[in-house]
Design a protein around this motif. Structure first.
Motif: not given
Length: 417
Positions: A30-46
């Motif tokens: 359960t926790v691993s998929p949630i971590v992968r769903a976190c926002m990252t700085p790269a999202d602002s430029y994609a």
């Protein structure tokens, strides 16, 4: 007797260990998929789209005939056909095929100058058109960026009113909108002006704590027809400008602010007081103002359609292109075929959909990719084409996915033993 006690202790310990293992397994699922769903700085430029509309098909086997494409951790990676400085990521997930176009980011130390300014300001369509013509990029009409200078607008509530009933008209021709207790005391020359007839297209009311004639396209167009600047008639209350310049001198930032305010017909010579600091942050290797997110995603969709990777109609490509903006990427903001607030379906960012399940975690981990030297293209292949193709199915994104179901099943089995 002692042997029985010993065996009981061992059995009890084993049961406790099984429960601990069950809990650990549940966390893994359960926790691993949630971590992968976190926002990252790269999202602002994609910009990212999930092709989850029913009826859209895709054939990923076609990449077997592709050149200058890297396959890494279940993701196809290649240079953008729109601009080779950008890169494209394609992967298949439980909610559909994902297409993401990203501006590479890097950690760098920059000099940041910040200042603020409070002024009366009315945002009109005419002013927005001027800003765009001058090269300002806007998101939701609250943040504007150009050449390393960002200006954010924060509307401040005035103290004249809290509702329309607290405002009234005054003046000889009823051309003034003011607080109710002051309107009757206002005296103006009894000279009728042609633009007064435009007042029939609006109403006197409360806007951002200020009594004013309410803005609307018809009213503003009428004022322009009579040579009147809407900003001189419509009082929009006060707005605070939050100004940020990156690697810019004070003079450069002040010049940008004056140019920005000039689009609203405001001349401001008040010097700004800057607070300077140096910060290390992720920055794009290409300025978002130099590349167009809509054109970038259209180019890749059309290339994938021509190459037989995806099957979708031109209407969907047009709607996705209209919705595309830099920053519409990642779990919360990727574009998809989602239910809107009014119950219909459209290509919109997930955060604008009906009852979105948004994640609030943020990760500073940014993936780095080694890009091929050439531009991706499809060539001949001896691999036989498989029959059929995958098809998207409508559904809401899931953070935990099937891992939660499997994890709960394992937990239940171990707990009972």
């Amino acid at each position: 007797m002692n042997r029985r006690i010993y065996l009981a202790v061992v059995v009890n310990s084993v049961r406790k260990m099984k429960k601990v293992m069950a809990f650990i397994i549940l966390l893994m699922f359960t926790v691993s998929p949630i971590v992968r769903a976190c926002m990252t700085p790269a999202d602002s430029y994609a910009v990212e789209v999930v092709l989850n509309k029913p009826g859209i098909g895709y054939n990923l086997w076609r990449f077997e005939a592709a050149h200058h494409v890297i396959f890494e951790n279940g993701t196809f990676i290649f240079r953008s056909h729109y601009d080779e400085r950008l890169y494209v990521l394609i992967w298949n997930a439980s909610d559909g095929l994902h297409l993401r176009i990203e501006i590479p980011v890097r950690l760098e130390t920059v000099d940041v100058s910040r200042a603020s300014l409070t002024i009366p300001l009315v945002i009109t369509d005419e002013a927005i058109e001027r800003l765009r013509a001058d090269g300002w990029n806007s998101k939701n009409l609250t943040t504007f960026e150009r050449n390393g200078v960002r200006i954010s607008l924060l509307t401040l509530s005035g103290g004249e009113c809290t509702s329309d009933s607290e405002c009234a008209t005054g003046g000889c021709s009823g051309e003034v909108c003011a607080p109710k207790d002051e309107a009757g005391k206002i005296v103006t020359p009894c000279i009728y002006k042609a633009w007064y007839k435009c007042l029939s297209l609006t109403s006197c009311g409360c806007l951002n704590g200020t009594c004013t004639w309410k803005p609307n396209p018809a009213f503003e167009a009428c004022l322009k027809e009579h040579g009147v600047d809407p900003g001189k008639v419509i009082r929009g209350g006060y707005v605070r400008l939050e100004v940020e310049g990156v690697n810019k001198s004070d003079d450069e930032v002040e010049a940008s602010v004056k140019d920005f305010l000039g689009a609203f017909g405001i001349s401001c010579n008040t010097p700004l007081t800057f607070v300077k600091t140096s910060i290390t942050r992720f920055s794009p290797s290409v300025s978002p103002s130099e590349v167009n997110a809509s054109e970038a995603i259209r180019t890749e969709l059309e290339w994938l359609i021509d190459g037989g990777v995806i099957k979708m109609n031109e209407g969907d490509v047009d709607e996705i292109t209209k919705a595309a903006e830099w920053g519409f990427a990642g779990y919360n903001s990727k574009i998809g075929w989602y239910e809107t607030k009014n119950g219909s379906y459209a290509w919109i960012p997930y955060h604008e959909s009906k009852d979105p399940l948004l994640v609030k975690c943020f990760s500073r981990i940014v993936s780095e990719h080694t890009l091929p030297n050439g531009t991706a293209y499809f060539g001949p292949t001896s691999t036989p084409s498989p029959t059929g193709s995958q098809e998207s199915s409508e559904g809401t994104p899931s953070v935990c996915g099937p891992g939660l179901v499997l994890g709960l099943a394992v937990l239940l089995l171990l707990w009972r033993r």
